[in-house]
Design a protein around this motif. Structure first.
Motif, PDB file in Angstrom:
ATOM      1  N   VAL A 616       0.863  -1.182   0.000  1.00 46.58           N
ATOM      2  CA  VAL A 616       0.000   0.000   0.000  1.00 46.58           C
ATOM      3  C   VAL A 616       0.899   1.231   0.000  1.00 46.58           C
ATOM      4  CG1 VAL A 616      -1.948  -1.093   1.172  1.00 46.58           C
ATOM      5  CG2 VAL A 616      -0.154   0.017   2.517  1.00 46.58           C
ATOM      6  N   GLN A 617       0.333   2.373  -0.349  1.00 41.66           N
ATOM      7  CA  GLN A 617       1.070   3.626  -0.321  1.00 41.66           C
ATOM      8  C   GLN A 617       0.632   4.439   0.892  1.00 41.66           C
ATOM      9  OE1 GLN A 617       0.173   5.337  -4.172  1.00 41.66           O
ATOM     10  NE2 GLN A 617       1.968   4.379  -5.102  1.00 41.66           N
ATOM     11  N   VAL A 618       1.637   4.926   1.638  1.00 40.43           N
ATOM     12  CA  VAL A 618       1.381   5.627   2.890  1.00 40.43           C
ATOM     13  C   VAL A 618       2.281   6.851   2.951  1.00 40.43           C
ATOM     14  CG1 VAL A 618       1.529   5.488   5.413  1.00 40.43           C
ATOM     15  CG2 VAL A 618       0.691   3.532   4.115  1.00 40.43           C
ATOM     16  N   ALA A 619       1.755   7.939   3.523  1.00 38.88           N
ATOM     17  CA  ALA A 619       2.560   9.128   3.792  1.00 38.88           C
ATOM     18  C   ALA A 619       2.204   9.635   5.174  1.00 38.88           C
ATOM     19  CB  ALA A 619       2.322  10.220   2.748  1.00 38.88           C
ATOM     20  N   GLY A 620       3.154  10.316   5.795  1.00 38.62           N
ATOM     21  CA  GLY A 620       2.867  10.805   7.137  1.00 38.62           C
ATOM     22  C   GLY A 620       3.945  11.716   7.668  1.00 38.62           C
ATOM     23  N   ILE A 621       3.788  12.053   8.933  1.00 34.94           N
ATOM     24  CA  ILE A 621       4.725  12.925   9.634  1.00 34.94           C
ATOM     25  C   ILE A 621       5.089  12.262  10.955  1.00 34.94           C
ATOM     26  CG2 ILE A 621       2.862  14.261  10.724  1.00 34.94           C
ATOM     27  CD1 ILE A 621       4.677  16.725  10.474  1.00 34.94           C
ATOM     28  N   ALA A 622       6.320  12.416  11.385  1.00 33.69           N
ATOM     29  CA  ALA A 622       6.794  11.812  12.627  1.00 33.69           C
ATOM     30  C   ALA A 622       7.646  12.816  13.381  1.00 33.69           C
ATOM     31  CB  ALA A 622       7.607  10.541  12.344  1.00 33.69           C
ATOM     32  N   PHE A 623       7.792  12.575  14.675  1.00 33.06           N
ATOM     33  CA  PHE A 623       8.709  13.396  15.455  1.00 33.06           C
ATOM     34  C   PHE A 623       9.444  12.506  16.447  1.00 33.06           C
ATOM     35  CE2 PHE A 623       4.745  13.534  17.898  1.00 33.06           C
ATOM     36  CZ  PHE A 623       5.180  13.264  19.192  1.00 33.06           C
ATOM     37  N   SER A 624      10.641  12.938  16.799  1.00 32.61           N
ATOM     38  CA  SER A 624      11.450  12.257  17.808  1.00 32.61           C
ATOM     39  C   SER A 624      11.928  13.306  18.798  1.00 32.61           C
ATOM     40  CB  SER A 624      12.649  11.549  17.165  1.00 32.61           C
ATOM     41  OG  SER A 624      13.521  11.031  18.156  1.00 32.61           O
ATOM     42  N   ILE A 625      11.687  13.064  20.075  1.00 31.19           N
ATOM     43  CA  ILE A 625      12.074  14.012  21.117  1.00 31.19           C
ATOM     44  C   ILE A 625      12.761  13.268  22.255  1.00 31.19           C
ATOM     45  CG2 ILE A 625      10.281  15.712  20.602  1.00 31.19           C
ATOM     46  CD1 ILE A 625       8.624  14.495  22.858  1.00 31.19           C
ATOM     47  N   PRO A 626      13.691  13.911  22.946  1.00 35.03           N
ATOM     48  CA  PRO A 626      14.293  13.288  24.124  1.00 35.03           C
ATOM     49  C   PRO A 626      13.370  13.425  25.321  1.00 35.03           C
ATOM     50  CG  PRO A 626      15.319  15.413  23.700  1.00 35.03           C
ATOM     51  CD  PRO A 626      14.336  15.187  22.591  1.00 35.03           C
ATOM     52  N   LEU A 627      13.169  12.327  26.047  1.00 35.44           N
ATOM     53  CA  LEU A 627      12.369  12.332  27.269  1.00 35.44           C
ATOM     54  C   LEU A 627      13.263  12.123  28.476  1.00 35.44           C
ATOM     55  CD1 LEU A 627       9.291  10.230  26.063  1.00 35.44           C
ATOM     56  CD2 LEU A 627       9.556  12.706  26.116  1.00 35.44           C
ATOM     57  N   THR A 628      14.416  12.755  28.429  1.00 39.08           N
ATOM     58  CA  THR A 628      15.381  12.656  29.518  1.00 39.08           C
ATOM     59  C   THR A 628      16.174  13.948  29.567  1.00 39.08           C
ATOM     60  OG1 THR A 628      17.056  11.162  30.479  1.00 39.08           O
ATOM     61  CG2 THR A 628      17.290  11.711  28.151  1.00 39.08           C
TER      62      THR A 628
END
Length: 706
Positions: A616-628
């Motif tokens: 299937v074809q998928v698109a999106g947005i992601a984020f990565s953050i430090p939790l420390t």
């Protein structure tokens, strides 16, 4: 009549407010999800590294009419001039749209992605010009819009105009549009627009940052007038919170002229050396004492350098670093080898602190330094330079001369080690990482937001060169009704128990190649036992990275197996803090294809846009953050507890089809808490090019944690 009275009263109040000159006009997120007024965009964009989280009740119901509903908006400035946002538009929060009665109400629940780019070739003193689109790429696009917008500021006013194309029945953003913003005070703004269908007016109040501890900016919005024929009510409201993801350290920041310990130690030692050499000159006048004088000078010199390096080693131990070796030779050349388990968000902070400590404690004329960063005993990076030159960098921000190389440092002869090498051993100390584990779905026909949340603990015990034991477990703490057993998402709810238990071994091979193998138990929806192996090559300057990953796992309860093979490439554009990623191959759930991702880095966080094409074809947005924290607790003899240094969450939607069915498990591969990219290569940032591009952070880390 009440509407006219409201506008008249507001106008009289505004007329009584003195106009302040040279007020910088604020940018706001519109109800429609992009930077703008209410329904119309301006040519402004969010600043690079800023995010805006908003809510308003002005629901555009399928482009047919305006009703009281829910709009949730997340927007971010990814690049200079580039803004992206995601928006959830929903009639209700928890109604099941498969229910016949609710379906008859023609409710909507839609997830859309928006993009705006401010064209760079237009001189700023003329005006700003931007192009953009709303509801891009997804299936069942109800709000698809494309526009060109221009904006020009004059005193306390901003004038915007443009042209848009859309298929809304209301006529919104389908033709020419225009807007005016008046900001007489930095916390107050009046706005009027024509959205190609109707005239809308409202005001915004901004809470001063100092009222909320300078964390960010809180804005309250009221749209109190509209002459549209498609609204069920006259007034709508919204609230937004915006903040920068990080504060970039700069070499020309006004800081302390020079670290006091360096200046004090330097002056004291200069005075002591001068007194010592004066004594020797007096003794030199006596011929019988010539030989004794030379021996005394050498012994005193050696005693002084031994004392300095001993103080340096003690300081590094107090900083929480491990496997510390400190030595010197008569050149003089100072050598420091260490492992970093305290600055888990970014190794550059540990490197900056160590270099600063050397400049603080070592004052020998023309002394050199070499530091060696280790990880599970494996040499990862070495830095070499002149101590006086680096001290000048700390004191004045002048660019230092450094030789930065990956891998093991060049041999240095005749080194005398201070005390026992590799003091404060990192082995057999459990490292416990606590963080959330989340499974969630946005804007489905079942609800706006459904989730199952667990607290996850990853335990890593380094035990030998390059290897150790890794165990992960989690326990569910909260979930929505749709994750209950027997409900729509019940089978995806988090289970309590062990999710991974492996023995791992990492090897450093020639030519910048690293290999890591995990053998053990993996819980990937079902229970598996197997092996995962990854091999990574990182170029000398860190710009190019290749990764090959394979996995072979067998069901614990069935006579079946899973295997996957992927090949990845990453290019790191360090000057702009952007990295490009591409992965191709056969994935865990037997889907094959390609994944593309662009990560926009802001300090130790990133926001990314991605697309994948498997079955299937998928698109999106992601984020990565430090939790420390930037600096975690120093390890003790019983271990260490810290937060997740790079927690990632993403939202995606199906594209290229007329329906928007959920996509689960596509493009999936096994993620282990201890891996080459995050654990050993500093998320791909352990390189000379990254350090050269972040020299200010080296200096700032020492000045912050010394």
């Amino acid at each position: 009549m009440s509407k006219i009275n409201t506008i008249l009263a507001g106008s009289i109040a505004l007329a009584s407010i003195p106009v302040l000159a040279d007020t910088q006009i604020n940018n706001y997120t519109a109800f429609a999800g992009y930077t703008g007024i209410f329904n119309t965009p301006t040519a402004e964009v969010l600043k690079k590294g800023s995010i805006d989280i908003g809510y308003n009740n002005n629901l555009d119901l399928r482009g047919e009419r305006y009703v009281d509903g829910h709009n949730y908006i997340f927007a971010a400035g990814l690049f200079d001039g580039l803004e992206v946002s995601g928006q959830i538009a929903a009639s209700s929060m928890h109604d099941n749209l498969f229910n016949a009665e609710i379906k008859a109400e023609k409710q909507t629940r839609d997830l859309s992605f928006n993009l705006k780019y401010q064209l760079p070739f237009v001189p700023k003193e003329w005006f700003n010009l931007a192009i953009g689109g709303k509801d891009l790429g997804g299936a069942a696009n109800k709000y698809e819009t494309y526009y060109l917008a221009g904006s020009r500021e004059w005193n306390d006013f901003r004038f915007s105009a443009g042209f848009a194309v859309s298929d809304r029945a209301t006529g919104q953003m389908d033709g020419a549009f225009a807007g005016i913003e008046w900001q007489p005070l930095n916390w107050f703004s009046l706005q009027v627009e024509h959205d190609a269908d109707a005239v809308n007016a409202g005001l915004r109040l901004t809470v001063p940052k100092e009222w909320i501890y300078d964390v960010g900016t809180l804005t309250l919005t009221s749209k109190f007038y509209s002459n549209t024929d498609h609204a069920e009510k006259d007034t709508f409201w919204g609230v937004n919170f915006s903040m920068p993801l990080f504060e970039q350290a700069k070499l020309n920041d006004p800081t302390e002229a020079a670290p006091a310990p360096i200046l004090d130690n330097h002056k004291k030692r200069e005075a002591a050396f001068e007194a010592h050499y004066q004594q020797q000159r007096e003794l030199a006048q006596k011929p019988l004492e010539v030989a004794k004088q030379e021996v005394t000078e050498r012994d005193e010199y050696r005693k002084s350098l031994t004392l300095q390096t001993r103080e340096l080693k003690n300081a590094l131990i107090d900083d929480g670093l491990e496997a510390i070796s400190v030595g010197f030779n008569r050149d003089p050349h100072i050598v420091v080898s260490f492992e970093n388990y305290v600055f888990n968000r970014n190794d550059i902070d540990a490197i900056g602190l160590v270099l600063g400590r050397i400049a603080e404690h070592i004052d020998e004329p023309e002394a050199k330094y070499t530091i060696q960063l280790l990880n599970r005993g494996i040499p990862m990076l070495s830095v070499r330079g002149d101590i006086d030159n680096y001290r000048e960098f700390i004191n004045t921000s002048s660019t230092p001369d450094m030789d930065i190389r990956r891998g093991e440092m060049d041999p240095i002869g005749s080194v005398s080690w201070v005390g026992m090498p590799k003091a404060n051993s990192p082995y057999f100390r459990p490292r416990v990482t606590i963080g959330p584990s989340l499974d969630s779905h946005f804007a489905t026909d079942i609800g706006v937001y459904d989730f199952s949340l667990a607290i996850k603990a990853d335990v890593d015990v380094p035990m030998w060169y390059g290897g150790g034991i890794s165990v992960s477990a989690e326990t569910e703490v909260a979930k929505t009704d749709d994750y209950e057993t027997g409900k729509a998402f019940g089978r995806f709810a988090k289970d309590s128990g062990v999710t991974q238990a492996t023995i791992y071994q990492t090897l450093d091979l020639p030519y910048g190649i690293y290999n890591q193998t995990h053998i053990g138990f993996f819980k990937e929806f079902n229970d598996y036992t197997g092996i995962k192996n990854e091999t990574t090559w990182l170029s000398e300057n860190g710009r190019h990275q290749l990764n090959a990953e394979i996995g072979y796992l067998e069901y614990d309860d069935y006579d079946l197996d899973r295997d996957y093979q992927t090949l990845s490439y990453r290019y790191n554009w360090v000057e702009q803090d952007v990295s490009f990623h591409a992965t191709a191959g056969r994935f865990f759930y037997e889907d094959s294809g390609v994944k593309l991702e662009t990560r926009f880095w802001f300090g130790d966080s990133y926001i990314s846009v991605f697309a994948q094409d498997t079955d299937v074809q998928v698109a999106g947005i992601a984020f990565s953050i430090p939790l420390t924290p930037r600096k975690d607790m120093a390890p003790i003899r019983y271990g260490q507890i810290k937060g997740n240094e790079a927690w990632r969450h993403e939202v995606s939607t199906r594209i290229g089809e007329s329906t928007n069915a959920l996509v689960i498990g596509r493009g999936h591969s096994i993620n282990t808490p201890v891996n080459l990219d995050k654990t050993f290569l500093n998320q791909g940032r352990l390189s000379s090019s990254y350090i050269y591009s972040n020299l200010a952070r080296l200096r700032e880390a020492y000045l912050t944690y010394r």
